[in-house]
Design a protein around this motif. Sequence first.
Motif, PDB file in Angstrom:
ATOM      1  N   VAL A  39       7.647  72.636  84.766  1.00 40.63           N
ATOM      2  CA  VAL A  39       8.400  72.674  86.014  1.00 40.63           C
ATOM      3  C   VAL A  39       9.325  73.891  86.037  1.00 40.63           C
ATOM      4  O   VAL A  39       9.943  74.236  85.034  1.00 40.63           O
ATOM      5  CB  VAL A  39       9.226  71.383  86.193  1.00 40.63           C
ATOM      6  CG1 VAL A  39      10.109  71.459  87.429  1.00 40.63           C
ATOM      7  CG2 VAL A  39       8.292  70.176  86.274  1.00 40.63           C
ATOM      8  N   ASN A  40       9.385  74.555  87.201  1.00 44.86           N
ATOM      9  CA  ASN A  40      10.359  75.617  87.418  1.00 44.86           C
ATOM     10  C   ASN A  40      10.990  75.437  88.792  1.00 44.86           C
ATOM     11  O   ASN A  40      10.707  74.459  89.495  1.00 44.86           O
ATOM     12  CB  ASN A  40       9.723  77.005  87.265  1.00 44.86           C
ATOM     13  CG  ASN A  40       8.556  77.220  88.224  1.00 44.86           C
ATOM     14  OD1 ASN A  40       8.663  76.990  89.426  1.00 44.86           O
ATOM     15  ND2 ASN A  40       7.421  77.650  87.695  1.00 44.86           N
ATOM     16  N   SER A  41      11.835  76.371  89.185  1.00 43.23           N
ATOM     17  CA  SER A  41      12.592  76.220  90.429  1.00 43.23           C
ATOM     18  C   SER A  41      11.709  76.217  91.673  1.00 43.23           C
ATOM     19  O   SER A  41      12.141  75.789  92.740  1.00 43.23           O
ATOM     20  CB  SER A  41      13.642  77.335  90.546  1.00 43.23           C
ATOM     21  OG  SER A  41      13.014  78.607  90.533  1.00 43.23           O
ATOM     22  N   ARG A  42      10.467  76.688  91.561  1.00 47.43           N
ATOM     23  CA  ARG A  42       9.556  76.749  92.716  1.00 47.43           C
ATOM     24  C   ARG A  42       8.523  75.619  92.707  1.00 47.43           C
ATOM     25  O   ARG A  42       7.672  75.562  93.597  1.00 47.43           O
ATOM     26  CB  ARG A  42       8.835  78.101  92.747  1.00 47.43           C
ATOM     27  CG  ARG A  42       9.777  79.284  92.876  1.00 47.43           C
ATOM     28  CD  ARG A  42       9.027  80.604  92.848  1.00 47.43           C
ATOM     29  NE  ARG A  42       8.273  80.752  91.595  1.00 47.43           N
ATOM     30  CZ  ARG A  42       8.806  81.178  90.465  1.00 47.43           C
ATOM     31  NH1 ARG A  42      10.089  81.461  90.398  1.00 47.43           N
ATOM     32  NH2 ARG A  42       8.066  81.316  89.377  1.00 47.43           N
ATOM     33  N   SER A  43       8.582  74.750  91.739  1.00 52.72           N
ATOM     34  CA  SER A  43       7.572  73.696  91.614  1.00 52.72           C
ATOM     35  C   SER A  43       7.687  72.679  92.745  1.00 52.72           C
ATOM     36  O   SER A  43       8.793  72.329  93.171  1.00 52.72           O
ATOM     37  CB  SER A  43       7.723  72.969  90.272  1.00 52.72           C
ATOM     38  OG  SER A  43       7.483  73.839  89.195  1.00 52.72           O
ATOM     39  N   THR A  44       6.532  72.211  93.230  1.00 56.21           N
ATOM     40  CA  THR A  44       6.475  71.169  94.244  1.00 56.21           C
ATOM     41  C   THR A  44       5.490  70.094  93.815  1.00 56.21           C
ATOM     42  O   THR A  44       4.543  70.366  93.055  1.00 56.21           O
ATOM     43  CB  THR A  44       6.040  71.722  95.611  1.00 56.21           C
ATOM     44  OG1 THR A  44       4.690  72.215  95.522  1.00 56.21           O
ATOM     45  CG2 THR A  44       6.969  72.844  96.071  1.00 56.21           C
ATOM     46  N   VAL A  45       5.701  68.892  94.296  1.00 58.83           N
ATOM     47  CA  VAL A  45       4.795  67.790  93.989  1.00 58.83           C
ATOM     48  C   VAL A  45       3.412  68.066  94.572  1.00 58.83           C
ATOM     49  O   VAL A  45       2.390  67.773  93.941  1.00 58.83           O
ATOM     50  CB  VAL A  45       5.356  66.462  94.516  1.00 58.83           C
ATOM     51  CG1 VAL A  45       4.315  65.345  94.407  1.00 58.83           C
ATOM     52  CG2 VAL A  45       6.609  66.073  93.750  1.00 58.83           C
ATOM     53  N   SER A  46       3.367  68.637  95.771  1.00 60.60           N
ATOM     54  CA  SER A  46       2.070  68.875  96.421  1.00 60.60           C
ATOM     55  C   SER A  46       1.189  69.797  95.581  1.00 60.60           C
ATOM     56  O   SER A  46      -0.016  69.556  95.431  1.00 60.60           O
ATOM     57  CB  SER A  46       2.273  69.464  97.819  1.00 60.60           C
ATOM     58  OG  SER A  46       2.979  70.696  97.749  1.00 60.60           O
ATOM     59  N   GLU A  47       1.763  70.849  94.996  1.00 59.57           N
ATOM     60  CA  GLU A  47       0.971  71.754  94.172  1.00 59.57           C
ATOM     61  C   GLU A  47       0.584  71.114  92.848  1.00 59.57           C
ATOM     62  O   GLU A  47      -0.458  71.449  92.276  1.00 59.57           O
ATOM     63  CB  GLU A  47       1.732  73.051  93.926  1.00 59.57           C
ATOM     64  CG  GLU A  47       1.843  73.942  95.161  1.00 59.57           C
ATOM     65  CD  GLU A  47       2.457  75.290  94.847  1.00 59.57           C
ATOM     66  OE1 GLU A  47       3.018  75.438  93.736  1.00 59.57           O
ATOM     67  OE2 GLU A  47       2.382  76.187  95.694  1.00 59.57           O
ATOM     68  N   ALA A  48       1.416  70.219  92.328  1.00 58.17           N
ATOM     69  CA  ALA A  48       1.054  69.513  91.102  1.00 58.17           C
ATOM     70  C   ALA A  48      -0.072  68.522  91.354  1.00 58.17           C
ATOM     71  O   ALA A  48      -0.801  68.161  90.428  1.00 58.17           O
ATOM     72  CB  ALA A  48       2.270  68.796  90.531  1.00 58.17           C
ATOM     73  N   LEU A  49      -0.213  68.067  92.612  1.00 60.49           N
ATOM     74  CA  LEU A  49      -1.304  67.153  92.964  1.00 60.49           C
ATOM     75  C   LEU A  49      -2.614  67.902  93.159  1.00 60.49           C
ATOM     76  O   LEU A  49      -3.629  67.570  92.541  1.00 60.49           O
ATOM     77  CB  LEU A  49      -0.944  66.379  94.233  1.00 60.49           C
ATOM     78  CG  LEU A  49       0.150  65.333  94.088  1.00 60.49           C
ATOM     79  CD1 LEU A  49       0.550  64.774  95.447  1.00 60.49           C
ATOM     80  CD2 LEU A  49      -0.297  64.198  93.166  1.00 60.49           C
ATOM     81  N   TYR A  50      -2.604  68.927  94.017  1.00 59.11           N
ATOM     82  CA  TYR A  50      -3.836  69.685  94.259  1.00 59.11           C
ATOM     83  C   TYR A  50      -3.503  70.981  94.994  1.00 59.11           C
ATOM     84  O   TYR A  50      -2.432  71.133  95.577  1.00 59.11           O
ATOM     85  CB  TYR A  50      -4.837  68.881  95.094  1.00 59.11           C
ATOM     86  CG  TYR A  50      -4.511  68.826  96.564  1.00 59.11           C
ATOM     87  CD1 TYR A  50      -5.119  69.698  97.474  1.00 59.11           C
ATOM     88  CD2 TYR A  50      -3.580  67.922  97.066  1.00 59.11           C
ATOM     89  CE1 TYR A  50      -4.800  69.660  98.829  1.00 59.11           C
ATOM     90  CE2 TYR A  50      -3.258  67.875  98.402  1.00 59.11           C
ATOM     91  CZ  TYR A  50      -3.875  68.743  99.289  1.00 59.11           C
ATOM     92  OH  TYR A  50      -3.548  68.707 100.618  1.00 59.11           O
TER      93      TYR A  50
END
Length: 316
Positions: A95-106
């Motif tokens: 995780v970093n300051s630009r991380s989002t749940v949507s990108e971690a999903l797909y």
Amino acid sequence: MTSDAPWRIFRGDGESRGIGGLPPAPPWRRFGDGPRSGTSAAPYLISPKDADVVNAALHLRRPLLVTGQPGTGKSSLARAIAHELRLGDVLHWPVNSRSTVSEALYRYDAVGRLRETALNRDRQHEEPPIGTFVRLGPLGTALVPRTEPRVLLVDELDKGDVDLPNDLLTVFEEGEYEIPELARLPEDQSVVDVLSADPDTRITVTRGRVRCDEFPVVVITSNGERDFPPAFLRRCVRLELPPPDSQRLREIVSAHLGGAAAADVEDLLQVFLSRQQRGGLATDQLLNAVFLRAGGVDLDADGLLDAVLHRLGGTI
């Protein structure tokens, strides 16, 4: 220490000699065909009390929130769980300051699909399947239905946006998510094979929805840089990993480097513990020092020990 000491591969004198073959790397720094992220080259040692907290999270199907000083083995715990329970490679979400749940999903590569569609049309080829342009992220892959759970490491969640923990709540509570780009497809295209976070592995998605059968083993690490919302904390099992004491350090050295290396560690151990109290050190720094000594390196010369056992916080 002389400039031609056998361990000195690089001498800094400007003469070209060639590398002549490197000595074996430390067990924890071997790559290539060595153990992958879901395996462990040496036992991971924590107290029975801390292991019981891990077991509580497994039984409750709740995320395990692991806190502690840098170097206490927070991230390694996820790999140890995957290794002991034979759950495959760890799915890693740093995780970093630009991380989002949507990108971690797909991720959906709409631009790439348009480009490939245009090229295939010009060549009079069939349109490429949409699944070629959808890749599940580590979180999305962890929620794919399977008989045994996957291990997901959410590394340093406290470095993410302040809303990220709350954004995770729905996914963790529901154990499912939707891929709108696939959900909108007509009925005759409702089953799509997409890419996953595992290399060369495709996942079949039906009607754009992914729902787990077994909740993944989620290990969330935090360095304590900020607090998390109460609603998020309520849904986690919390584990505080303390710095290992002298006996635990001896066991860790023996597990990684063998009993012979551990037998000649007492002076290094005392220096490590003294410096750890003043500025904070990581366990792998002690392992580095012991490994060098076992390889014949004189750590007392030219301030080399200071370079290996340097402070992790504040002014260096």
